[in-house]
Design a protein around this motif. Structure first.
Motif, PDB file in Angstrom:
ATOM      1  N   PRO A  53      -3.691   0.587  -4.780  1.00  0.00           N
ATOM      2  CA  PRO A  53      -2.418  -0.221  -4.855  1.00  0.00           C
ATOM      3  C   PRO A  53      -1.224   0.293  -4.336  1.00  0.00           C
ATOM      4  N   ASN A  54      -0.862   1.542  -4.606  1.00  0.00           N
ATOM      5  CA  ASN A  54       0.454   2.363  -4.338  1.00  0.00           C
ATOM      6  C   ASN A  54      -0.090   3.582  -3.968  1.00  0.00           C
ATOM      7  N   GLY A  55       0.569   4.281  -2.942  1.00  0.00           N
ATOM      8  CA  GLY A  55       0.566   5.516  -2.420  1.00  0.00           C
ATOM      9  C   GLY A  55       0.749   5.549  -0.949  1.00  0.00           C
ATOM     10  N   VAL A  56       0.624   6.823  -0.378  1.00  0.00           N
ATOM     11  CA  VAL A  56       0.660   6.975   1.112  1.00  0.00           C
ATOM     12  C   VAL A  56      -0.769   7.578   1.478  1.00  0.00           C
ATOM     13  N   TYR A  57      -1.214   7.240   2.813  1.00  0.00           N
ATOM     14  CA  TYR A  57      -2.448   7.668   3.280  1.00  0.00           C
ATOM     15  C   TYR A  57      -2.511   7.722   4.663  1.00  0.00           C
ATOM     16  N   LYS A  82       1.807  -2.333  -3.824  1.00  0.00           N
ATOM     17  CA  LYS A  82       0.928  -3.287  -4.468  1.00  0.00           C
ATOM     18  C   LYS A  82      -0.189  -3.907  -3.658  1.00  0.00           C
ATOM     19  N   GLY A  83      -0.853  -3.047  -3.035  1.00  0.00           N
ATOM     20  CA  GLY A  83      -1.975  -3.182  -1.958  1.00  0.00           C
ATOM     21  C   GLY A  83      -1.599  -3.714  -0.742  1.00  0.00           C
ATOM     22  N   VAL A  84      -0.347  -3.569  -0.163  1.00  0.00           N
ATOM     23  CA  VAL A  84      -0.108  -3.909   1.016  1.00  0.00           C
ATOM     24  C   VAL A  84       0.365  -2.776   1.722  1.00  0.00           C
ATOM     25  N   ALA A  85      -0.337  -2.676   2.941  1.00  0.00           N
ATOM     26  CA  ALA A  85       0.138  -1.448   3.746  1.00  0.00           C
ATOM     27  C   ALA A  85       1.058  -1.540   4.863  1.00  0.00           C
ATOM     28  N   GLU A  86       1.930  -0.608   4.786  1.00  0.00           N
ATOM     29  CA  GLU A  86       2.983  -0.520   5.785  1.00  0.00           C
ATOM     30  C   GLU A  86       2.780   0.580   6.838  1.00  0.00           C
ATOM     31  N   GLU A  87       2.597   0.303   7.969  1.00  0.00           N
ATOM     32  CA  GLU A  87       2.409   1.495   9.129  1.00  0.00           C
ATOM     33  C   GLU A  87       3.556   2.205   9.274  1.00  0.00           C
ATOM     34  N   LYS A  88       3.664   3.601   9.000  1.00  0.00           N
ATOM     35  CA  LYS A  88       4.599   4.291   9.445  1.00  0.00           C
ATOM     36  C   LYS A  88       4.307   5.622  10.520  1.00  0.00           C
ATOM     37  N   LEU A  89       5.361   5.996  11.090  1.00  0.00           N
ATOM     38  CA  LEU A  89       5.334   6.904  12.095  1.00  0.00           C
ATOM     39  C   LEU A  89       6.311   8.383  11.870  1.00  0.00           C
ATOM     40  N   CYS A  90       5.573   9.716  11.734  1.00  0.00           N
ATOM     41  CA  CYS A  90       6.362  10.593  11.743  1.00  0.00           C
ATOM     42  C   CYS A  90       7.167  10.947  12.921  1.00  0.00           C
ATOM     43  N   PRO A  91       8.451  11.535  12.686  1.00  0.00           N
ATOM     44  CA  PRO A  91       9.154  12.164  14.063  1.00  0.00           C
ATOM     45  C   PRO A  91       8.522  12.666  14.879  1.00  0.00           C
ATOM     46  N   ASP A  92       8.597  12.368  16.185  1.00  0.00           N
ATOM     47  CA  ASP A  92       7.711  12.949  17.212  1.00  0.00           C
ATOM     48  C   ASP A  92       7.758  14.706  17.125  1.00  0.00           C
ATOM     49  N   GLY A  93       6.635  15.323  17.233  1.00  0.00           N
ATOM     50  CA  GLY A  93       6.389  16.743  17.227  1.00  0.00           C
ATOM     51  C   GLY A  93       5.989  16.979  15.499  1.00  0.00           C
ATOM     52  N   LEU A  94       6.180  16.298  14.329  1.00  0.00           N
ATOM     53  CA  LEU A  94       5.723  16.486  13.397  1.00  0.00           C
ATOM     54  C   LEU A  94       4.445  15.557  13.090  1.00  0.00           C
ATOM     55  N   SER A 134      -2.782  -4.356  10.024  1.00  0.00           N
ATOM     56  CA  SER A 134      -3.244  -5.306   8.951  1.00  0.00           C
ATOM     57  C   SER A 134      -4.759  -5.183   8.455  1.00  0.00           C
ATOM     58  N   ALA A 135      -5.567  -4.791   9.227  1.00  0.00           N
ATOM     59  CA  ALA A 135      -6.699  -4.256   8.935  1.00  0.00           C
ATOM     60  C   ALA A 135      -6.953  -2.948   8.065  1.00  0.00           C
ATOM     61  N   TYR A 136      -5.983  -2.156   7.866  1.00  0.00           N
ATOM     62  CA  TYR A 136      -6.020  -0.999   6.904  1.00  0.00           C
ATOM     63  C   TYR A 136      -6.203  -1.381   5.492  1.00  0.00           C
ATOM     64  N   LYS A 137      -6.897  -1.152   4.596  1.00  0.00           N
ATOM     65  CA  LYS A 137      -7.211  -1.387   3.427  1.00  0.00           C
ATOM     66  C   LYS A 137      -6.723  -0.233   2.630  1.00  0.00           C
ATOM     67  N   ASP A 181       0.005  11.681  13.244  1.00  0.00           N
ATOM     68  CA  ASP A 181       1.372  11.743  12.885  1.00  0.00           C
ATOM     69  C   ASP A 181       1.539  10.068  12.377  1.00  0.00           C
ATOM     70  N   LEU A 182       0.370   9.303  12.242  1.00  0.00           N
ATOM     71  CA  LEU A 182       0.519   7.959  11.533  1.00  0.00           C
ATOM     72  C   LEU A 182       0.146   8.005  10.327  1.00  0.00           C
ATOM     73  N   TYR A 183       0.718   7.268   9.363  1.00  0.00           N
ATOM     74  CA  TYR A 183       0.241   6.968   7.969  1.00  0.00           C
ATOM     75  C   TYR A 183       0.524   5.544   7.560  1.00  0.00           C
ATOM     76  N   TYR A 184       0.254   5.385   6.269  1.00  0.00           N
ATOM     77  CA  TYR A 184       0.335   4.109   5.790  1.00  0.00           C
ATOM     78  C   TYR A 184       0.868   4.131   4.403  1.00  0.00           C
ATOM     79  N   LYS A 185       1.910   3.486   3.988  1.00  0.00           N
ATOM     80  CA  LYS A 185       2.515   3.543   2.571  1.00  0.00           C
ATOM     81  C   LYS A 185       2.193   2.249   2.098  1.00  0.00           C
ATOM     82  N   CYS A 186       1.386   2.188   0.861  1.00  0.00           N
ATOM     83  CA  CYS A 186       0.611   1.057   0.107  1.00  0.00           C
ATOM     84  C   CYS A 186       1.568   0.689  -0.818  1.00  0.00           C
TER      85      CYS A 186
END
Length: 253
Positions: free
Chosen positions: A39-43, A57-69, A32-35, A50-55
């Protein structure tokens, strides 16, 4: 010259993947703290590779790669996870807890063979399932670059690689075998020492496998194929001599 992994029928570890939200390390900022930078993109996460965020409309969703990637942040428009050897993580040094199995240090990726003398083999783990694969003849597995390479191109020190052998003692000889066209055979064959009908196949030049010609034919080591007995010196009378057993009747097959 680096030689890319030769993976037979198996594809490389999955890329272009997405994952469900996953709890991250306490040192990293909460989702929730990630800015979102845009507005759109993956960061990428600044701490965990192995952790990234899919934004969206400005809202970040936390996502995780499969283990090992790990997350490849080269393009902000693509969700892509790849093996660590193909991604520069920089300061993103943290990783999720490994989902290891008996043969796989992590669920996905390329790893050394458990036998330290089997330098010409490696393990491709896909979702925790290990697939043991050989390097092309003459190459060894370099786990720093996750690829098969010539011995002089890698810092890995290996003794004489232990080659597989069949029950009768046959193992694939070292070196390339040139075919009738003058090109190396990818799966060379060799004659059996005592049986004109039988021969050996060396898969990828290193994995031995028994082979046999159809009844009535013998192996011709000059053409690397099964042939008429009259065309192979020393095997002309193979079937007439009673050495070969006829195939069983169709009802018994």
């Amino acid at each position: 010259m680096q030689v890319l992994l030769w993976v037979a029928a198996l594809a490389a570890a999955p890329a272009l993947v997405s994952a469900a939200p996953q709890h991250q390390d306490a040192a990293a900022p909460a989702p929730s703290a990630y800015k979102c930078p845009e507005p759109n993109g993956v960061y990428p996460d600044p701490y965990q590779c192995d952790l990234y965020y899919k934004c969206t409309k400005g809202v970040a969703e936390e996502k995780l790669c499969p283990d090992g990637l790990v997350f490849d942040d080269e393009k902000t428009s693509h969700e892509r996870c790849d093996i660590p050897a193909n991604v520069e993580c920089g300061d993103r040094r943290e990783l999720q807890e490994p989902k290891s199995t008996k043969e796989c240090p992590r669920a996905n990726g390329y790893f050394r063979h458990a036998d330290p003398t089997a330098c010409d083999k490696f393990v491709n783990c896909v979702e925790g399932v290990a697939h043991v694969l050989p390097c092309p003849p003459g190459l060894i597995y370099d786990d720093v670059r996750a690829t098969c390479a010539w011995p002089h191109e890698t810092k890995r020190e290996c003794g004489v690689a232990k080659r597989d052998a069949l029950e009768d003692g046959f193992s694939c000889p070292e070196g390339e075998v040139m075919g009738p066209t003058g090109r190396p055979l990818p799966h060379p064959t060799f004659p059996h020492a005592d049986d004109c009908q039988k021969f050996y196949i060396c898969r990828n030049g290193v994995v031995p496998q028994p082979g046999s010609c159809p009844y009535g034919e013998v192996y011709n080591e000059e053409t690397f194929k099964c042939d008429e007995p009259s065309n192979v010196q020393g095997c002309e009378k193979w079937y007439e001599s009673g050495n070969a057993k006829p195939p069983p009747p169709a009802s018994e097959v």
